[in-house]
Design an enzyme around this catalytic site. Structure first.
Site, PDB file in Angstrom:
ATOM      1  N   LYS A  82      -9.649   1.257  -7.862  1.00 33.41           N
ATOM      2  CA  LYS A  82      -8.539   1.288  -8.822  1.00 33.41           C
ATOM      3  C   LYS A  82      -8.279  -0.114  -9.369  1.00 33.41           C
ATOM      4  CE  LYS A  82      -3.700   2.959  -8.859  1.00 33.41           C
ATOM      5  NZ  LYS A  82      -2.662   3.546  -7.984  1.00 33.41           N
ATOM      6  N   SER A 157      -0.153   7.270  -9.549  1.00 36.26           N
ATOM      7  CA  SER A 157      -0.760   6.333 -10.469  1.00 36.26           C
ATOM      8  C   SER A 157      -2.273   6.230 -10.328  1.00 36.26           C
ATOM      9  CB  SER A 157      -0.132   4.945 -10.272  1.00 36.26           C
ATOM     10  OG  SER A 157      -0.390   4.451  -8.973  1.00 36.26           O
ATOM     11  N   SER A 181       1.278   8.093  -5.120  1.00 35.09           N
ATOM     12  CA  SER A 181       0.189   7.777  -6.046  1.00 35.09           C
ATOM     13  C   SER A 181      -1.208   8.102  -5.552  1.00 35.09           C
ATOM     14  CB  SER A 181       0.259   6.297  -6.452  1.00 35.09           C
ATOM     15  OG  SER A 181       1.376   6.073  -7.275  1.00 35.09           O
TER      16      SER A 181
END
Length: 475
Positions: A82, A157, A181
């Site tokens: 990420k 997220s 997330s």
């Protein structure tokens, strides 16, 4: 299985074959890159293609194995990282245009641990601005899409991570979770994850200039999103390896002592005044039946929720408002600023003495749960009371934010408590908008992510892997 379909292998299957030499790391990396090239243009899940350096690393791993060097547990396994954690030589943008040139001077612990285990990073995945939405879109890279279709948000997220791993882009996807997330993208895409508990995975960004707030330190964790639950048992032991840059890391083994058998599971359908959708109810029933069939004793009983979820989220927003607020105002888009305005209206931030009091009260809530988990080592709960929401739902004012975050009390409460929480698909719903996976949550005792993973495997064994159905649909 042909060269073109090696991307379908789980991380466990991949590692087993690359470590023996049945497959080369180069071959499986090339297949994962090929899959990325084929499906990512429509998904925008991976926003930085690292295919060239991935192949170089894979070839080096193959040479080392041929030369007789020992192989790591993730030898040749393609993974994604990420974009909000440091990877040496790459920008840690956090989805913010103002950070596009913040080049990491070194690897974050989770990245270095994956690399030490032999993983191959093929790309970096998308996140919303400041990694603080349950949907994934930002002005720098644009929107990520759910491989099930445009009727479902990819979550956030770690939305890029969830969409990528379920679409076949890498067998493991790194993500993180401060309020949901890891679990939001798992639920949105039909993937599996376990949000580690406090202190389990070492965390630090070498590019950071200040330390995170105390609640961020205690609520935010690093983890993995997978499409086969068994991959958590393979990969998580590598991610939890100690790193001295995190002075509060808990150096415990992945597997703990076996609890007394049979393991008792508390079961609840409570949704705190929000309507429970029939498909979510069916998913919970399916998960309960799967656990019972696997030998667990499942009893309907209410955990000690009280007000810990809302208190925890309001406390986190108090810290966010004080420490991140100026950056959000200075560098955030109109969209993210409007969303935060609504967050603050619906979850009034604790500030000053109230914030300190709620940070202290966290111990009270955690103690209640610790006592409860003595009797019930696992708790099966809803994740969201309704099927996953559509893209940009949180931009639609009060009702949108209420559906996206207001209803997610089972999510952010686990961050405030610091408890491990798994997320696993238990049903594929055929809704008027289209097919949609429905995930449930399994909470565990502190530092017993292994027990949570065992339970996720039991559910998956009964229900089946959701990725297989997705790939049939995608073609």
């Amino acid at each position: 299985m042909t060269q073109d379909t090696l991307w379908r292998l789980s991380a466990t299957e991949t590692a087993a074959r690359t470590r023996t030499g049945d497959l080369t790391a180069e071959a499986v990396t090339q297949a994962a890159i090929g899959r990325m090239n084929a499906v990512n243009p429509a998904l925008n899940a991976v926003v930085e293609d690292l295919g060239t350096e991935a192949l170089e690393r894979a070839r080096a791993l193959d040479k080392a194995r041929t030369a007789g060097q020992s192989t790591g547990p993730l030898h040749g396994v393609p993974v994604t990282i990420k974009i909000n954690v440091d990877q040496a030589g790459h920008a840690t943008t956090n989805g913010v245009a103002a950070l596009k040139d913040v080049i990491a001077p070194g690897d974050a612990p989770v990245v270095s641990n994956l690399l030490k285990a032999g993983a191959v990073v093929i790309g970096r995945t998308n996140t919303p601005e400041f990694s603080f939405r349950a949907d994934t879109d930002n002005p720098l890279y644009g929107r990520s899409h759910n491989p099930w279709g445009s009727h479902i948000s990819p979550g956030g997220s770690s939305g890029g991570a969830g969409a990528a791993v379920m679409a076949g882009i890498g067998a493991l996807a790194h993500g993180n979770d401060i309020g949901g997330s890891l679990r939001f993208p798992a639920a949105a895409n039909g993937a599996v994850t376990v949000k580690p508990g406090l202190g389990r995975v070492p965390a630090y960004n070498p590019s950071q200039t200040v330390e995170r707030g105390m609640l961020a330190q205690s609520m935010s964790v690093q983890g993995l999103i997978v499409r086969a639950a068994e991959d958590l048992h393979l990969a998580m032991p590598a991610t939890i390896a100690p790193d001295p840059r995190d002075p509060f890391h808990i150096p415990l083994p992945w597997r703990g002592e076996a609890p007394a058998a049979p393991v008792k599971v508390a079961f609840t359908k409570t949704t705190f005044g929000f309507d429970l959708h029939p498909e979510v109810s069916k998913a919970l029933d399916a998960a309960r039946e799967a656990l019972a069939d696997a030998g667990y004793v499942v009893e309907e009983v209410e955990p000690p929720m009280e007000d810990c979820a809302l208190d925890g989220y309001r406390a986190l927003l108090g810290e966010v408002k004080a420490l991140m607020g100026p950056d959000i105002r200075a560098h955030g888009s109109d969209t993210i600023q409007a969303i935060f305005d609504e967050y603050f209206r619906q979850f009034p931030p604790f500030e000053g003495d109230e914030l300190l009091a709620m940070m202290a009260k966290r111990s009270h809530y955690a103690r209640q749960w610790s006592l409860f988990l003595e009797d019930y080592p696992l708790v099966l709960t809803p994740f969201l009371p309704q099927p996953f929401f559509r893209p940009d739902r949180d931009t639609e004012g009060a009702a949108g934010v209420r559906e996206v975050l207001g209803a997610a009390l089972w999510s952010y409460s686990m961050n405030f408590l610091g408890l491990p929480a798994g997320n696993v698909p238990a049903r594929l719903a055929d809704l008027p908008t289209g097919l949609q996976p429905i995930n449930v949550q399994i909470v565990g005792r502190r530092w017993r992510e292994d027990l949570v993973t065992d339970a996720c495997i039991a559910v998956e064994t009964r229900i089946g892997r959701m990725c297989d159905r997705l790939w049939e649909m995608m073609g």
